[in-house]
Scaffold this active site. Sequence first.
Site, PDB file in Angstrom:
ATOM      1  N   HIS A 155       0.840  -1.198   0.000  1.00  0.00           N
ATOM      2  CA  HIS A 155       0.000   0.000   0.000  1.00  0.00           C
ATOM      3  C   HIS A 155       0.877   1.249   0.000  1.00  0.00           C
ATOM      4  O   HIS A 155       1.956   1.270   0.597  1.00  0.00           O
ATOM      5  CB  HIS A 155      -0.924  -0.007   1.220  1.00  0.00           C
ATOM      6  N   GLU A 187      -3.786   2.451  -7.116  1.00  0.00           N
ATOM      7  CA  GLU A 187      -4.162   3.531  -6.216  1.00  0.00           C
ATOM      8  C   GLU A 187      -3.319   4.758  -6.535  1.00  0.00           C
ATOM      9  O   GLU A 187      -2.175   4.859  -6.083  1.00  0.00           O
ATOM     10  CB  GLU A 187      -3.995   3.108  -4.757  1.00  0.00           C
TER      11      GLU A 187
END
Length: 251
Positions: free
Chosen positions: A96, A166
């Site tokens: 992430h 993302e």
Amino acid sequence: MRRKIVVGNWKMNNSVAESVQLATDVLAALGEGFSGCEVGIAPTYLALDATEKVIAESEVQLVAQNCHYENDGAFTGEVSARMILAVGCSSVIIGHSERRQYFGETNATVNLRIKKALSEGLNVILCVGETLAERESGVMETVISSQVREGLDGIIDISAIVIAYEPVWAIGTGKTASSAQAEEVHLFIRTLVTGLYGQTASEKVRIQYGGSVKPSNAAELFAMPNIDGGLIGGASLNADDFAAIVKAASV
């Protein structure tokens, strides 16, 4: 046809009791309306066990936010793949952008974590994405290509891997890539996978979008041919909002 997947990443939010309540509320809000979509929630490590008990009889999957690349040892503050597997996790988020930005994760350490998670039987959500500076300077494709290629280095079978795009500039900012912008990058990622693993694998791999997905924009994003669901941050902390996003992916 790829089945869409929506995962709520709760990040560093909610006590154990609050996580139990949110999981309960999510199940109630979802009802029977997500049969066409795979759903997961990722509470903090501390709340994994308690949350698993809430969702155990449902189709909602338990997801961890990270795992280490060793089984055990002198790694203060870390949690291993075996540990999260033991409390009922079926998947783990790796790479992430917040892990990369704040905790020094690199493509190399992401690769190690993925290999360990896969070896323990976990599914993996590999996160990739560019910063605003990288996008504006024209190196977005180079950055994402490196994250994909190096993150998957040495991995022969990607059937247990989901890729989450993302755009860092859209995470928690309220800004969202337009559906056309997101689709362009998703197609680029799928093309990368084709080059690495062949057409059949690239047609099967699911690519989520993660970047301020909300009930108001979810349907438009999920209608794009290469967007296979979402990795949801802030909106996943509200059961009704999360359920609305899931239902947008279940159409």
